[in-house]
Design a protein around this motif. Structure first.
Motif, PDB file in Angstrom:
ATOM      1  N   UNK A 187       0.827  -1.213   0.000  1.00  0.00           N
ATOM      2  CA  UNK A 187       0.000   0.000   0.000  1.00  0.00           C
ATOM      3  C   UNK A 187       0.858   1.258   0.000  1.00  0.00           C
ATOM      4  N   UNK A 188       2.153   1.120   0.275  1.00  0.00           N
ATOM      5  CA  UNK A 188       3.098   2.224   0.111  1.00  0.00           C
ATOM      6  C   UNK A 188       4.500   1.628   0.103  1.00  0.00           C
ATOM      7  N   UNK A 189       5.512   2.462   0.161  1.00  0.00           N
ATOM      8  CA  UNK A 189       6.883   1.969   0.033  1.00  0.00           C
ATOM      9  C   UNK A 189       7.370   1.191   1.244  1.00  0.00           C
ATOM     10  N   UNK A 190       6.667   1.268   2.369  1.00  0.00           N
ATOM     11  CA  UNK A 190       7.135   0.607   3.588  1.00  0.00           C
ATOM     12  C   UNK A 190       6.156  -0.431   4.138  1.00  0.00           C
ATOM     13  N   UNK A 191       5.004  -0.611   3.527  1.00  0.00           N
ATOM     14  CA  UNK A 191       3.999  -1.541   4.033  1.00  0.00           C
ATOM     15  C   UNK A 191       3.547  -2.489   2.934  1.00  0.00           C
ATOM     16  N   UNK A 192       3.637  -3.782   3.190  1.00  0.00           N
ATOM     17  CA  UNK A 192       3.227  -4.775   2.211  1.00  0.00           C
ATOM     18  C   UNK A 192       2.372  -5.853   2.852  1.00  0.00           C
ATOM     19  N   UNK A 193       1.714  -6.633   2.015  1.00  0.00           N
ATOM     20  CA  UNK A 193       0.845  -7.718   2.474  1.00  0.00           C
ATOM     21  C   UNK A 193       1.401  -9.038   1.964  1.00  0.00           C
ATOM     22  N   UNK A 194       1.270 -10.071   2.814  1.00  0.00           N
ATOM     23  CA  UNK A 194       1.930 -11.338   2.551  1.00  0.00           C
ATOM     24  C   UNK A 194       1.027 -12.517   2.887  1.00  0.00           C
ATOM     25  N   UNK A 195       1.254 -13.626   2.200  1.00  0.00           N
ATOM     26  CA  UNK A 195       0.590 -14.888   2.498  1.00  0.00           C
ATOM     27  C   UNK A 195       1.586 -15.788   3.218  1.00  0.00           C
ATOM     28  N   UNK A 196       1.238 -16.188   4.441  1.00  0.00           N
ATOM     29  CA  UNK A 196       2.040 -17.139   5.192  1.00  0.00           C
ATOM     30  C   UNK A 196       1.310 -18.483   5.122  1.00  0.00           C
ATOM     31  N   UNK A 197       1.817 -19.446   4.348  1.00  0.00           N
ATOM     32  CA  UNK A 197       1.103 -20.707   4.124  1.00  0.00           C
ATOM     33  C   UNK A 197       0.810 -21.479   5.405  1.00  0.00           C
ATOM     34  N   UNK A 198      -0.394 -22.014   5.497  1.00  0.00           N
ATOM     35  CA  UNK A 198      -0.795 -22.851   6.635  1.00  0.00           C
ATOM     36  C   UNK A 198      -2.154 -23.455   6.334  1.00  0.00           C
ATOM     37  N   UNK A 199      -2.535 -24.443   7.131  1.00  0.00           N
ATOM     38  CA  UNK A 199      -3.884 -24.991   7.042  1.00  0.00           C
ATOM     39  C   UNK A 199      -4.829 -24.130   7.875  1.00  0.00           C
ATOM     40  N   UNK A 200      -6.106 -24.192   7.563  1.00  0.00           N
ATOM     41  CA  UNK A 200      -7.076 -23.376   8.281  1.00  0.00           C
ATOM     42  C   UNK A 200      -7.268 -23.863   9.710  1.00  0.00           C
TER      43      UNK A 200
END
Length: 297
Positions: A87-100
């Motif tokens: 959303x800007x140069x210092x903040x990102x979104x990530x997927x951390x794999x796991x089961x529900x």
């Protein structure tokens, strides 16, 4: 290149916990992030680049190659992180794999090992499925990564899990069991994606319980914050969501499976081998989180 060929490139991660006490209860503030690398750093990793190439080959849950790839993903990539968008140069979104680990709704007599449906108020969520099947697979948790006060990057769980639907659309679902876990610090972490009006305030109530945030897993590398936020705004809803089991027979009838391949779509030796691997890999996470194993209901 398949990401399994690059396992030797994985970075280790440090597990840490800080015990805290208050007047009412004892709880532990665990760091459950797989690592705290920024999205820029992650995109330079060979295994991540292989992931983005591999997902382009996926089609739907009915496709056996796609189903098998998705069923292995949380195991094969359980100690990796997938960068999604910023959303800007210092903040990102990530997927951390796991089961529900979202609470169980309807139990099945002979449940499928990997495929579920999401329900709220006892009803299946429609999930934009024109055929009304509403099948999903859980693939991980949605984290936000940001630059902290000491200029290092830090990853925190948003409180949402990520599911892929039958046509490989991506959905985020809030875990309303969070208030029961007696853990603090990383639960319900505010972000511009989740709480655009006040992104730094933690809140025990979500601004929404579920929403579609991207239309196609094979095109996830193209995702941008503005497009994701717009889709969330048009699809978000409130209502406690549960994960409900689907009978193996129902799934097999949906994909028109022949008896000779039932082993490959959620039964027999293939499922047993995955279950054993899940149990081995999940021990450290279950001990840290003290959450119920989804397979145990």
């Amino acid at each position: 290149m398949d990401y399994s060929e690059t396992q030797s490139s994985k970075h280790g991660h440090k597990e840490s916990g800080l015990e805290k006490h208050d007047e009412e209860s004892d709880y532990v503030d665990f760091d459950i992030a797989i690592n705290h690398m920024s999205n820029v750093e992650l995109r330079n990793r060979q295994i991540v680049q292989a992931f983005f190439k591999d997902v382009q080959k996926l089609t739907s849950l009915e496709n056996m190659d796609t189903y098998d790839w998705l069923s292995r993903f949380p195991l094969d990539m359980y100690d990796e992180v997938i960068p999604l968008f910023e959303d800007d140069s210092t903040t990102g979104y990530q997927l951390h794999p796991s089961f529900t680990r979202i609470g169980l709704g309807q139990a099945a007599v002979n449940p499928h090992a990997d495929v579920f449906y999401l329900s709220t108020g006892g009803n299946r969520l429609p999930l934009d499925d024109p055929d009304g099947l509403q099948l999903v697979m859980g693939i991980g948790r949605l984290f936000v990564n940001f630059k902290s006060d000491n200029e290092n990057y830090l990853s925190k769980w948003t409180g949402y899990e990520v599911f892929v639907d039958r046509k490989l659309g991506l959905w985020m679902v809030f875990d309303r069991q969070l208030s029961l876990h007696k853990h603090g610090g990383w639960y319900e972490f505010g972000s511009k994606l989740v709480s655009p009006e006040d992104q730094d305030v933690q809140n025990t109530e979500p601004s929404f319980d579920f929403a579609k945030f991207w239309g196609s897993l094979p095109r996830i590398e193209e995702a941008t914050f503005n497009d994701v936020r717009a889709l969330i705004e048009s699809t978000k809803q409130l209502g406690k969501v549960q994960v409900s089991q689907i009978e193996k027979e129902e799934f097999n009838s949906i994909v028109h499976s022949r008896p000779t391949i039932l082993e490959a779509v959620g039964g027999g030796n293939a499922a047993q081998e995955r279950q054993g691997a899940r149990s081995r890999i999940g021990i450290k996470w279950l001990e840290k989180l003290k959450l119920p194993n989804r397979r145990d209901g």
